[in-house]
Scaffold this motif. Structure first.
Motif, PDB file in Angstrom:
ATOM      1  N   LEU A 141     -17.069  49.482 -28.759  1.00 35.92           N
ATOM      2  CA  LEU A 141     -16.122  49.346 -29.105  1.00 35.92           C
ATOM      3  C   LEU A 141     -15.744  50.743 -30.320  1.00 35.92           C
ATOM      4  O   LEU A 141     -14.689  50.912 -30.703  1.00 35.92           O
ATOM      5  CB  LEU A 141     -16.415  47.855 -30.657  1.00 35.92           C
ATOM      6  N   PHE A 142     -16.769  50.723 -30.607  1.00 39.65           N
ATOM      7  CA  PHE A 142     -16.424  52.536 -31.941  1.00 39.65           C
ATOM      8  C   PHE A 142     -16.137  53.488 -30.947  1.00 39.65           C
ATOM      9  O   PHE A 142     -15.114  54.386 -31.315  1.00 39.65           O
ATOM     10  CB  PHE A 142     -17.819  52.309 -31.812  1.00 39.65           C
ATOM     11  N   ASP A 143     -16.009  53.287 -29.578  1.00 42.69           N
ATOM     12  CA  ASP A 143     -15.639  54.521 -28.397  1.00 42.69           C
ATOM     13  C   ASP A 143     -14.145  54.076 -28.268  1.00 42.69           C
ATOM     14  O   ASP A 143     -13.460  55.105 -28.717  1.00 42.69           O
ATOM     15  CB  ASP A 143     -16.386  54.539 -26.857  1.00 42.69           C
ATOM     16  N   LYS A 144     -13.719  52.836 -28.204  1.00 37.28           N
ATOM     17  CA  LYS A 144     -11.649  52.917 -27.857  1.00 37.28           C
ATOM     18  C   LYS A 144     -10.939  53.332 -29.425  1.00 37.28           C
ATOM     19  O   LYS A 144     -10.231  53.258 -29.536  1.00 37.28           O
ATOM     20  CB  LYS A 144     -12.054  51.195 -27.441  1.00 37.28           C
ATOM     21  N   GLY A 145     -12.319  52.805 -30.428  1.00 37.24           N
ATOM     22  CA  GLY A 145     -10.875  53.261 -31.842  1.00 37.24           C
ATOM     23  C   GLY A 145     -11.181  52.212 -32.471  1.00 37.24           C
ATOM     24  O   GLY A 145     -11.233  50.934 -32.181  1.00 37.24           O
ATOM     25  N   ILE A 146     -10.071  52.735 -33.329  1.00 31.42           N
ATOM     26  CA  ILE A 146      -9.780  51.423 -34.278  1.00 31.42           C
ATOM     27  C   ILE A 146      -8.617  50.378 -34.005  1.00 31.42           C
ATOM     28  O   ILE A 146      -9.024  49.309 -34.651  1.00 31.42           O
ATOM     29  CB  ILE A 146      -9.405  51.745 -35.941  1.00 31.42           C
ATOM     30  N   ASP A 147      -7.914  50.472 -33.574  1.00 34.94           N
ATOM     31  CA  ASP A 147      -7.250  49.593 -32.702  1.00 34.94           C
ATOM     32  C   ASP A 147      -7.701  48.735 -32.028  1.00 34.94           C
ATOM     33  O   ASP A 147      -7.209  47.483 -31.951  1.00 34.94           O
ATOM     34  CB  ASP A 147      -6.091  50.150 -31.516  1.00 34.94           C
ATOM     35  N   LYS A 148      -8.632  49.161 -31.809  1.00 41.07           N
ATOM     36  CA  LYS A 148      -9.647  47.985 -30.004  1.00 41.07           C
ATOM     37  C   LYS A 148     -10.386  46.883 -31.260  1.00 41.07           C
ATOM     38  O   LYS A 148     -10.905  45.871 -31.065  1.00 41.07           O
ATOM     39  CB  LYS A 148     -10.044  48.812 -29.525  1.00 41.07           C
ATOM     40  N   ILE A 149     -10.954  47.902 -32.516  1.00 38.85           N
ATOM     41  CA  ILE A 149     -11.758  47.012 -33.155  1.00 38.85           C
ATOM     42  C   ILE A 149     -11.203  45.934 -34.008  1.00 38.85           C
ATOM     43  O   ILE A 149     -11.532  44.481 -34.483  1.00 38.85           O
ATOM     44  CB  ILE A 149     -12.734  47.869 -33.908  1.00 38.85           C
ATOM     45  N   LEU A 150      -9.782  46.314 -34.154  1.00 36.97           N
ATOM     46  CA  LEU A 150      -8.820  45.349 -35.287  1.00 36.97           C
ATOM     47  C   LEU A 150      -8.053  44.432 -34.214  1.00 36.97           C
ATOM     48  O   LEU A 150      -7.955  42.921 -35.114  1.00 36.97           O
ATOM     49  CB  LEU A 150      -7.591  46.308 -35.817  1.00 36.97           C
ATOM     50  N   LYS A 151      -8.282  44.719 -33.150  1.00 37.36           N
ATOM     51  CA  LYS A 151      -7.435  43.448 -32.544  1.00 37.36           C
ATOM     52  C   LYS A 151      -8.756  42.652 -31.376  1.00 37.36           C
ATOM     53  O   LYS A 151      -8.404  41.166 -31.625  1.00 37.36           O
ATOM     54  CB  LYS A 151      -7.179  44.793 -31.023  1.00 37.36           C
ATOM     55  N   LYS A 152     -10.286  43.164 -31.368  1.00 38.64           N
ATOM     56  CA  LYS A 152     -11.174  42.367 -31.481  1.00 38.64           C
ATOM     57  C   LYS A 152     -11.380  40.993 -32.763  1.00 38.64           C
ATOM     58  O   LYS A 152     -11.683  40.234 -32.952  1.00 38.64           O
ATOM     59  CB  LYS A 152     -12.163  42.704 -31.914  1.00 38.64           C
ATOM     60  N   PHE A 184     -18.755  43.123 -39.657  1.00 41.00           N
ATOM     61  CA  PHE A 184     -19.119  44.302 -39.325  1.00 41.00           C
ATOM     62  C   PHE A 184     -19.750  46.011 -38.682  1.00 41.00           C
ATOM     63  O   PHE A 184     -19.050  46.477 -38.911  1.00 41.00           O
ATOM     64  CB  PHE A 184     -20.749  43.524 -38.527  1.00 41.00           C
ATOM     65  N   VAL A 185     -18.673  45.304 -37.747  1.00 43.35           N
ATOM     66  CA  VAL A 185     -18.607  46.787 -36.616  1.00 43.35           C
ATOM     67  C   VAL A 185     -17.379  47.491 -37.647  1.00 43.35           C
ATOM     68  O   VAL A 185     -17.110  48.801 -37.467  1.00 43.35           O
ATOM     69  CB  VAL A 185     -17.448  46.385 -35.461  1.00 43.35           C
ATOM     70  N   LEU A 186     -16.001  46.978 -37.509  1.00 44.26           N
ATOM     71  CA  LEU A 186     -14.997  47.725 -38.172  1.00 44.26           C
ATOM     72  C   LEU A 186     -15.705  48.141 -39.733  1.00 44.26           C
ATOM     73  O   LEU A 186     -14.976  49.186 -40.462  1.00 44.26           O
ATOM     74  CB  LEU A 186     -13.805  46.209 -39.217  1.00 44.26           C
ATOM     75  N   MET A 187     -16.576  47.294 -40.270  1.00 42.75           N
ATOM     76  CA  MET A 187     -16.768  47.764 -42.003  1.00 42.75           C
ATOM     77  C   MET A 187     -17.890  49.788 -41.728  1.00 42.75           C
ATOM     78  O   MET A 187     -17.638  49.954 -42.225  1.00 42.75           O
ATOM     79  CB  MET A 187     -18.075  46.876 -42.665  1.00 42.75           C
ATOM     80  N   ALA A 188     -18.685  49.117 -40.220  1.00 42.67           N
ATOM     81  CA  ALA A 188     -18.969  50.486 -39.675  1.00 42.67           C
ATOM     82  C   ALA A 188     -18.211  52.172 -39.654  1.00 42.67           C
ATOM     83  O   ALA A 188     -18.788  52.798 -40.214  1.00 42.67           O
ATOM     84  CB  ALA A 188     -19.736  49.528 -38.675  1.00 42.67           C
ATOM     85  N   GLU A 189     -17.538  51.318 -39.542  1.00 45.19           N
ATOM     86  CA  GLU A 189     -16.460  52.552 -38.692  1.00 45.19           C
ATOM     87  C   GLU A 189     -15.178  53.153 -39.862  1.00 45.19           C
ATOM     88  O   GLU A 189     -15.764  53.951 -39.611  1.00 45.19           O
ATOM     89  CB  GLU A 189     -15.075  52.005 -37.665  1.00 45.19           C
ATOM     90  N   TYR A 190     -15.940  52.320 -41.064  1.00 49.56           N
ATOM     91  CA  TYR A 190     -14.610  52.814 -42.025  1.00 49.56           C
ATOM     92  C   TYR A 190     -16.445  52.918 -42.915  1.00 49.56           C
ATOM     93  O   TYR A 190     -15.836  53.519 -44.303  1.00 49.56           O
ATOM     94  CB  TYR A 190     -13.778  51.874 -42.930  1.00 49.56           C
ATOM     95  N   GLY A 191     -17.261  52.853 -42.991  1.00 55.98           N
ATOM     96  CA  GLY A 191     -18.099  53.287 -43.853  1.00 55.98           C
ATOM     97  C   GLY A 191     -19.068  52.267 -45.074  1.00 55.98           C
ATOM     98  O   GLY A 191     -18.680  52.987 -46.345  1.00 55.98           O
ATOM     99  N   ILE A 192     -18.196  51.436 -44.526  1.00 53.24           N
ATOM    100  CA  ILE A 192     -18.312  49.956 -45.588  1.00 53.24           C
ATOM    101  C   ILE A 192     -19.375  49.076 -45.474  1.00 53.24           C
ATOM    102  O   ILE A 192     -19.726  49.171 -44.320  1.00 53.24           O
ATOM    103  CB  ILE A 192     -17.121  49.714 -45.625  1.00 53.24           C
ATOM    104  N   THR A 193     -20.268  49.274 -46.816  1.00 53.26           N
ATOM    105  CA  THR A 193     -21.926  48.698 -46.800  1.00 53.26           C
ATOM    106  C   THR A 193     -21.764  47.701 -46.673  1.00 53.26           C
ATOM    107  O   THR A 193     -20.957  46.768 -47.865  1.00 53.26           O
ATOM    108  CB  THR A 193     -22.479  49.462 -47.498  1.00 53.26           C
TER     109      THR A 193
END
Length: 217
Positions: A141-152, A184-193
């Motif tokens: 998911l991280f490799d695919k980037g934010i668009d993939k994460i948001l889609k999920k 949580f994946v989205l949060m980690a992508e943006y550095g939100i704890t």
């Protein structure tokens, strides 16, 4: 909670009382230190942890040198009034070695007991971002980037709605868990704890309490 008169606290023969410092959000024990009457009063006045160093025979304000201050939320005494638990919001690592807590050296662990926390899950997910693992869905998911994460995240939101609308409690729990993981994946992508979210929710709770108090006046 009724506040205790400091005169009722029991200090030892050296005028000290042990203080267990705990993260108010994660409930993790950060450190154990000692206070005398003066350092305790200063801590309450400044709302920052101030301890007494038994080796240096002097007061020390946590974070004065490192910048890792501990902002006091509450101080509670035990039933014998001879020990304290101090809940704090910390600005950085609690340990002088740079670790989150001073308690990092395992001595015993019961293998029959499985512990789980959302904070540990978040750290695991964050680790899949900083140190990708082959075959890991999270790393994918991280490799695919934010668009993939948001889609999920969007897909899982829909799945929660469908399960809840269908009245299936177990399925709803399952889908909420999937959604929480992807959040949580989205949060980690943006550095939100998780603490960032807890702090935001806590601030709303404080505002809500103030509104209620104003209405009662």
């Amino acid at each position: 909670m009724k506040l205790l008169d400091l005169d009722k606290l029991v200090f030892d023969k050296d005028g000290l009382i042990p203080a267990v410092v705990q993260d108010v959000y994660s409930k993790k024990v950060l450190t154990v230190a000692y206070m005398n009457r003066e350092s305790l009063e200063l801590s309450i006045k400044r709302r920052l942890t101030c301890f007494y160093s038994r080796s240096r025979k002097k007061l020390w304000l946590k974070g004065e040198t490192s910048g890792n201050f501990q902002h006091i939320v509450s101080i509670t005494a035990d039933c014998d009034l001879d020990s304290l638990v101090i809940e704090v919001v910390k600005d950085g690592p609690a340990c002088h070695l740079g670790t989150d807590s001073c308690f990092t050296n395992g001595v015993f662990e019961n293998e029959d007991f499985t512990d789980f926390s959302l904070d540990e899950l978040y750290e695991l997910i964050k680790g899949r971002k900083t140190d990708p693992k082959e075959g890991s869905y999270t790393s994918y998911l991280f490799d695919k980037g934010i668009d993939k994460i948001l889609k999920k995240v969007g897909e899982e939101c829909t799945e929660v709605v469908i399960a809840a609308k269908g009245g299936d409690k177990e399925e709803t729990i399952f889908e909420i868990s999937d959604l929480a993981y992807h959040i949580f994946v989205l949060m980690a992508e943006y550095g939100i704890t998780p603490n960032d979210v807890k702090a935001q929710l806590a601030s709303r709770h404080v505002v809500d309490k103030k509104v209620k108090q104003e209405k009662m006046q």
